[in-house]
Design an enzyme around this catalytic site. Structure first.
Site, PDB file in Angstrom:
ATOM      1  N   LYS A  35       0.855  -1.246  -0.068  1.00  0.00           N
ATOM      2  CA  LYS A  35       0.096   0.223   0.049  1.00  0.00           C
ATOM      3  C   LYS A  35       0.787   1.139  -0.014  1.00  0.00           C
ATOM      4  O   LYS A  35       0.278   2.244  -0.180  1.00  0.00           O
ATOM      5  CB  LYS A  35      -0.970   0.002   1.309  1.00  0.00           C
ATOM      6  CG  LYS A  35      -2.080  -1.044   1.069  1.00  0.00           C
ATOM      7  CD  LYS A  35      -3.032  -0.821  -0.165  1.00  0.00           C
ATOM      8  CE  LYS A  35      -4.154  -1.893  -0.278  1.00  0.00           C
ATOM      9  NZ  LYS A  35      -4.976  -1.472  -1.221  1.00  0.00           N
TER      10      LYS A  35
HETATM   11  N1  PMP Z   1      -3.074  -8.158   1.604  1.00  0.00           N
HETATM   12  C1  PMP Z   1      -3.118  -7.304   2.818  1.00  0.00           C
HETATM   13  C2  PMP Z   1      -2.213  -7.448   3.919  1.00  0.00           C
HETATM   14  C3  PMP Z   1      -3.602  -6.166   2.351  1.00  0.00           C
HETATM   15  O1  PMP Z   1      -3.899  -5.218   3.424  1.00  0.00           O
HETATM   16  C4  PMP Z   1      -4.583  -5.645   1.374  1.00  0.00           C
HETATM   17  C5  PMP Z   1      -5.091  -4.531   1.072  1.00  0.00           C
HETATM   18  N2  PMP Z   1      -6.459  -4.565   1.631  1.00  0.00           N
HETATM   19  C6  PMP Z   1      -4.447  -6.567   0.267  1.00  0.00           C
HETATM   20  C7  PMP Z   1      -3.779  -7.754   0.368  1.00  0.00           C
HETATM   21  C8  PMP Z   1      -5.374  -6.676  -1.040  1.00  0.00           C
HETATM   22  O2  PMP Z   1      -4.597  -5.488  -1.799  1.00  0.00           O
HETATM   23  P1  PMP Z   1      -5.780  -4.699  -2.691  1.00  0.00           P
HETATM   24  O3  PMP Z   1      -6.622  -3.830  -1.987  1.00  0.00           O
HETATM   25  O4  PMP Z   1      -5.086  -3.878  -3.909  1.00  0.00           O
HETATM   26  O5  PMP Z   1      -6.598  -5.647  -3.369  1.00  0.00           O
END
Ligand code: PMP
Length: 351
Positions: A67
């Site tokens: 992120k």
């Molecule tokens: N794994 C973790 C630990 C996350 O924090 C996130 C984001 N919520 C994701 C996977 C998934 O990423 P995305 O929001 O881009 O689908």
């Protein structure tokens, strides 16, 4: 002296790419934001030589998760577009990692940040968001992300020069990965990607990365990973039941919140049980030295399964290489007992 007998022209070419166009990390940097991205792609050693699985280790980002990429890209683009001006406030509903990425970027962009976080998410993330200068507002766990999203909109309506980036519906989220994660993967593998397997929370990672890969090769096989109990599989007309799950960061209990998710771009949705993810999280640490969290472990289970099907001839892909994404590290979840027994982890009280 150790000699790599497998070294060949292709390896040399890759190294030239890496040093020529891929990494900025060999020079002194002026800001942590310059260290976002260009993460390593590491073989999942349980995969076969015939169909290797490579995982992009996003814990190498300065805020230790994928992120950081959207924190840097979304805030920069929103300032450029005038969605918010310097000195303003960003209010975001987030499970935590996005908060860390955005709070880190905000320190460099002269922005204040307020995060609306369901209580269930790990304390480590909330401690880090506060350390980065953010205000954290909790909403009740039982009301889910939907309530956090509503409350962020309520808060911003009362402020001046404030904006909700809204990672769940803002195309800048997916654009981040189309411009960074996707190109990095193609560069590291000389474009030879057969399948992309990634967990979906907002689905920004999968959508953006897939869009870039598919633009170059429409036959790349795209797999969305979610916990068993999540509802993305309903987009394939499968009658899956909604249930609680412990895997953190992926999955949805309300498809209406997943505005970025485009079923047209996805060839299959793969559900992974808490038990399989827990087992894989322990195996990855003990056998491969990979300290990754539950969403990465779920992605690994699915990616190894896809690689197995390619190896068996059951799945046709343009290149016999599978890429997956490991979004963050297990260290962020030690308080949740990730390395305890399955029962203890799965029964852990939220918070
Ligand atoms: N794994 C973790 C630990 C996350 O924090 C996130 C984001 N919520 C994701 C996977 C998934 O990423 P995305 O929001 O881009 O689908």
């Amino acid at each position: 002296m150790w000699v790599d007998h497998k070294r060949n022209a292709k390896t040399d070419e890759r190294e030239r790419n890496r040093h020529g166009t891929m990494t900025t990390h060999t020079e002194p940097l002026q800001s942590v934001l310059e260290a976002v991205g260009e993460t390593p792609l590491v073989r999942v050693q349980a995969s076969t030589d015939e169909v290797p699985v490579f995982a992009k280790l996003e814990s190498f980002n300065p805020g230790a998760s994928i992120k950081d990429r959207i924190g840097e890209h979304m805030l920069r683009r929103m300032l450029e577009r005038g969605d918010v001006d310097p000195g303003g406030t960003v209010v975001e509903p987030t499970a935590g990692n996005t908060g860390i990425g955005m709070a880190m970027a905000a320190t460099q962009f002269d922005l204040e940040v307020v995060f609306v976080v369901p209580e269930e998410f790990s304390v480590e993330k909330q401690v880090l968001m506060r350390a980065l200068g953010a205000e954290v507002v909790n909403t009740p766990t039982e009301d889910g992300m939907k309530r956090a999203i509503e409350h962020a909109a309520e808060l911003v309506a009362e402020m001046e020069n404030a904006v909700v980036p809204q990672q769940f519906s803002n195309q800048l989220n997916a654009e981040t990965h189309a411009q960074t994660t996707g190109p990095e993967i193609r560069a590291a593998l000389d474009g030879e990607v057969g399948a992309l397997v990634a967990g979906c929370g907002t689905a920004g990672t999968l959508m953006g990365t897939a869009r870039h890969l598919v633009e170059h090769d429409p036959d790349v096989h795209v797999v969305a990973v979610e916990p068993e109990g999540s509802l993305l599989a309903r987009t394939e007309d499968r009658e899956v039941e909604q249930a609680e799950y412990t895997i953190e960061g992926i999955g949805t209990s309300n498809l209406a919140t997943n505005e970025l998710y485009d079923p047209e771009l996805v060839d299959e949705v793969r559900q992974v049980t808490d038990r399989a993810a827990h087992e894989e999280m322990h195996r990855l640490a003990g056998e491969e030295g990979q300290l990754v969290a539950s969403s990465a472990a779920a992605a690994s289970v699915a990616a190894l399964d896809v690689a197995g099907r390619i190896g068996d001839g059951a799945l046709d892909v343009p290149h016999e290489t599978v890429v997956t994404i490991f979004p963050d590290s297990s260290e962020r979840y030690l308080s949740k007992g990730v390395y305890d027994s399955f029962e203890s982890w799965a029964d852990e009280e939220p918070g």
